[in-house]
Design a protein around this motif. Sequence first.
Motif, short mmCIF file in Angstrom:
data_model
loop_
_atom_site.label_atom_id
_atom_site.label_comp_id
_atom_site.label_asym_id
_atom_site.label_seq_id
_atom_site.Cartn_x
_atom_site.Cartn_y
_atom_site.Cartn_z
N ASP A 31 -30.28 33.49 -76.98
CA ASP A 31 -30.73 33.92 -75.66
C ASP A 31 -31.37 32.79 -74.85
O ASP A 31 -31.93 33.04 -73.78
N LYS A 61 -24.18 37.86 -68.61
CA LYS A 61 -24.62 39.06 -69.33
C LYS A 61 -26.15 39.16 -69.31
O LYS A 61 -26.72 40.24 -69.31
N ARG A 62 -26.80 38.00 -69.31
CA ARG A 62 -28.26 37.96 -69.34
C ARG A 62 -28.87 37.87 -67.94
O ARG A 62 -30.02 38.23 -67.73
N ASP A 63 -28.10 37.33 -66.99
CA ASP A 63 -28.59 37.19 -65.61
C ASP A 63 -27.40 37.30 -64.66
O ASP A 63 -26.74 36.32 -64.35
#
Length: 466
Positions: A31, A61-63
């Motif tokens: 991450d 997917k994370r931002d």
Amino acid sequence: MSLQLAEQFEANEQYEEAYREYKKEYEANPDNMGVLERLGHLSMILDKLDEAASYYHEILKRDVTNPLAYEQLMTIYEDTDAYKYYVYRGNKHSIEGKLEFAIKDFKKALSLCDDGAQTAMTRFTLANLYKQAGQDMKAIDEFNLLLEGSDVHEEMFLQLADMYMKDEAYSSAVDTLMRAKQRGFDSVKINEGLAAVYLKSGDPKKAIEFTNDELLKIQCMLEIGQIEEAYEKLNNLPEELKQVPRYYTLRAQYFYSAKKFEAALDCISEYNKLSPNSPLTYQMRALVYDEMKDEYNAHLNWGRYNILRQNYDIAVNEYLNAVQVNDNDIDLLFELAALLESNKEVDHASEYYVKIIKKDPTNKEALRKLAAYRESIGDYHGQVSYLEKIIENDGNDLEALKSLGRAYEKVRANDKALKVYEHYIEIVKNPSDYKIAKEKIEKLQNGGSAEESEGLLDKIMKIFGK
């Protein structure tokens, strides 16, 4: 150690070695956005475009609002996959708020789709972009085209029905949700959607056929006149349902229907504790006060309801009506004056500040407002009068003293200005304010004035004097 080593390799332009070390760090900490960005960047340098794309997908997917990821994906696909290029460009324009450009990109992407699933996803995005841009009819057209295809899901039907609901096209909303049931989406969401449409359109009997929501069933019963049955059902609800805000709105609705208005107001107060400052609180109170023939509180609550809904002109009219009934509420007079000021009606607002000081002659806030108003129209004598009233009641009010000193200078009352500044420097703590006041004192003592401007009313009086 892998991260430091990777950075060292990268600084030395040993990109393969840096890439390997960053991969080790990524496996240990998947991450870490910084590592993902470095892996994407190095993959581009090493011409590992598929791997670069996968790393930038992981970043999104994370931002989902990461502009760098969209830019790099556009670069990767610009010459190899036009569909993906326009999709990523459209997404980048979307997060930047450039909706018209995003719409153009997704229209181009739509023309390049290879299969039904791709077409459905692209058209769904395009429909939502039209919706965000306020182009509702185009959004509805896209949703209807979308629902003709085979790659659909219930959310598409629900969103289209919601758009029809906002336009009060209730029959179209019902048709849309019925189509969903025919297409196999006979789900709780679709049925509750149908119940909501029927209730909103004024058909609670039909709504109750589709809902499994106990609170909605009670609301429908109240709407169709089954008041006592609804109340009994309310009292027998599970304890967890008695803790939610809707429970109190339904109790308020029951007491309202039963003409027990004080009990209804108590329930609305309980609702307000759970949902503070909701427009619904003021709407319900206004309806109750209307039934109680309490004009003042009805207008007051309709005013506050419309403020929260940002219908400011309506709110002003409601407050004006409330003041006509009772002009003794100083808080209301302040609210009305502030609303008028926000509407650029400063002359009208000043009338209500005058009303306030007639009822409370020492009210500092109203006196300051009137002093500022008089200054704004060039009536410096009027400004002095209001500032003097503040000082009469509080001789150490620094803000009023500073303003009064300047106002005295404007009306050529230099001796009075000097006394005000001399008192001001005795109590002021701020060094820069002290210095400014000291300079004014010196200038006044030497026969000058820091304020040489002449007010509009002064000029008018001189003309009449001639």
